[in-house]
Design a protein around this motif. Sequence first.
Motif, mmCIF file in Angstrom:
data_model
loop_
_atom_site.group_PDB
_atom_site.id
_atom_site.type_symbol
_atom_site.label_atom_id
_atom_site.label_comp_id
_atom_site.label_asym_id
_atom_site.label_seq_id
_atom_site.Cartn_x
_atom_site.Cartn_y
_atom_site.Cartn_z
ATOM 1 N N TYR A 161 -1.773 13.504 -6.125
ATOM 2 C CA TYR A 161 -1.743 12.046 -5.975
ATOM 3 C C TYR A 161 -1.791 11.369 -7.341
ATOM 4 O O TYR A 161 -1.282 10.263 -7.512
ATOM 5 C CB TYR A 161 -2.895 11.552 -5.083
ATOM 6 C CG TYR A 161 -4.153 11.230 -5.851
ATOM 7 C CD1 TYR A 161 -4.366 9.945 -6.350
ATOM 8 C CD2 TYR A 161 -5.108 12.207 -6.108
ATOM 9 C CE1 TYR A 161 -5.504 9.657 -7.086
ATOM 10 C CE2 TYR A 161 -6.235 11.921 -6.830
ATOM 11 C CZ TYR A 161 -6.434 10.642 -7.314
ATOM 12 O OH TYR A 161 -7.561 10.354 -8.047
ATOM 13 N N PHE A 179 -11.124 1.437 6.358
ATOM 14 C CA PHE A 179 -9.860 1.605 5.650
ATOM 15 C C PHE A 179 -8.961 0.384 5.758
ATOM 16 O O PHE A 179 -7.808 0.404 5.367
ATOM 17 C CB PHE A 179 -9.149 2.860 6.155
ATOM 18 C CG PHE A 179 -8.231 3.503 5.163
ATOM 19 C CD1 PHE A 179 -8.709 3.981 3.949
ATOM 20 C CD2 PHE A 179 -6.886 3.649 5.432
ATOM 21 C CE1 PHE A 179 -7.859 4.585 3.031
ATOM 22 C CE2 PHE A 179 -6.016 4.254 4.527
ATOM 23 C CZ PHE A 179 -6.518 4.713 3.326
ATOM 24 N N ILE A 205 0.321 5.102 0.554
ATOM 25 C CA ILE A 205 -0.723 5.976 1.085
ATOM 26 C C ILE A 205 -0.256 7.425 1.082
ATOM 27 O O ILE A 205 0.843 7.732 1.553
ATOM 28 C CB ILE A 205 -1.074 5.549 2.526
ATOM 29 C CG1 ILE A 205 -1.525 4.082 2.529
ATOM 30 C CG2 ILE A 205 -2.126 6.467 3.128
ATOM 31 C CD1 ILE A 205 -1.445 3.426 3.872
ATOM 32 N N MET A 235 3.751 5.359 3.691
ATOM 33 C CA MET A 235 2.821 6.467 3.874
ATOM 34 C C MET A 235 3.578 7.787 3.770
ATOM 35 O O MET A 235 4.633 7.948 4.373
ATOM 36 C CB MET A 235 2.152 6.335 5.242
ATOM 37 C CG MET A 235 1.134 7.378 5.548
ATOM 38 S SD MET A 235 0.328 6.921 7.114
ATOM 39 C CE MET A 235 -0.352 8.496 7.570
ATOM 40 N N ASP A 291 -3.866 4.580 -1.953
ATOM 41 C CA ASP A 291 -4.813 5.129 -0.983
ATOM 42 C C ASP A 291 -4.568 6.626 -0.815
ATOM 43 O O ASP A 291 -3.413 7.072 -0.844
ATOM 44 C CB ASP A 291 -4.613 4.475 0.390
ATOM 45 C CG ASP A 291 -4.714 2.966 0.356
ATOM 46 O OD1 ASP A 291 -5.813 2.457 0.586
ATOM 47 O OD2 ASP A 291 -3.682 2.301 0.093
ATOM 48 N N ARG A 309 0.852 -1.181 0.000
ATOM 49 C CA ARG A 309 0.000 0.000 0.000
ATOM 50 C C ARG A 309 0.889 1.232 0.000
ATOM 51 O O ARG A 309 1.833 1.323 0.774
ATOM 52 C CB ARG A 309 -0.897 0.035 1.245
ATOM 53 C CG ARG A 309 -2.007 -0.976 1.230
ATOM 54 C CD ARG A 309 -2.811 -0.920 2.505
ATOM 55 N NE ARG A 309 -3.836 0.121 2.425
ATOM 56 C CZ ARG A 309 -4.783 0.277 3.355
ATOM 57 N NH1 ARG A 309 -4.828 -0.494 4.412
ATOM 58 N NH2 ARG A 309 -5.683 1.232 3.218
ATOM 59 N N ASN A 363 3.514 -1.217 3.827
ATOM 60 C CA ASN A 363 2.888 0.091 3.613
ATOM 61 C C ASN A 363 3.961 1.169 3.592
ATOM 62 O O ASN A 363 4.882 1.147 4.406
ATOM 63 C CB ASN A 363 1.938 0.437 4.767
ATOM 64 C CG ASN A 363 1.003 -0.689 5.131
ATOM 65 O OD1 ASN A 363 0.112 -1.024 4.370
ATOM 66 N ND2 ASN A 363 1.216 -1.292 6.286
ATOM 67 N N PHE A 411 -0.045 5.998 -5.985
ATOM 68 C CA PHE A 411 -0.649 5.771 -4.672
ATOM 69 C C PHE A 411 -1.812 4.792 -4.793
ATOM 70 O O PHE A 411 -2.534 4.779 -5.784
ATOM 71 C CB PHE A 411 -1.151 7.084 -4.064
ATOM 72 C CG PHE A 411 -0.054 8.005 -3.639
ATOM 73 C CD1 PHE A 411 0.820 7.641 -2.621
ATOM 74 C CD2 PHE A 411 0.133 9.222 -4.256
ATOM 75 C CE1 PHE A 411 1.850 8.483 -2.221
ATOM 76 C CE2 PHE A 411 1.151 10.076 -3.870
ATOM 77 C CZ PHE A 411 2.011 9.705 -2.851
#
Length: 191
Positions: A110, A185, A23, A99, A117, A21, A97, A115
């Motif tokens: 974005y 989420f 983010i 972030m 998320d 992920r 992840n 990305f």
Amino acid sequence: MGCGAHGLVGFTKKERNKEMRKIAMFSLGRSGTHAVGRWVYESLKGNTICITGCKTDVPELVDAHGITHIEQIIRSKYVGDFEVWRNFNITEEEPDNIMYIFEDRDFRIYKDYSFTDVIINNRDPYNSMASRYKRMENFSYFLFLQYIKESLGETSEVQGVNFLGINFNKWFVSEEYRSELALSFGMESND
């Protein structure tokens, strides 16, 4: 666990074993950015790296072969007001992840990166303006409206990724709201 720029090294894996992920969190300064960002970071499942204080130039931290470039990126791109948080040994494990936390940036950037998320954190304008006035910082009413309209569904700029709009005032006082956000989420509530 927080860490500074020193002590971070890269690792190499032949193939990525899992989907990662990526983010992007957007928030106006003085709007509870670090409180909400830390909560998201601590609620994410798995190994997580978080970089605060991002500008609009977002480097790839992990390439398609699973090679991290964190030390090199930190030295070349993030000089000044930033922090890196991580909850695992970067020399031995892959991140699940990554972030990035942006303050006072147009969230539509974005689209320029891969990305998975997008999070937009909103605080009421009165407290945001008062807090910024106290520090002699400008308040962008344009960005405030952009964030609010997207979070309320009046615009739909964020597409093709998971989206979460957070009401900071409600998040701050309600454990139930935080639990709902975490569930929606795919996070673990850490209250």
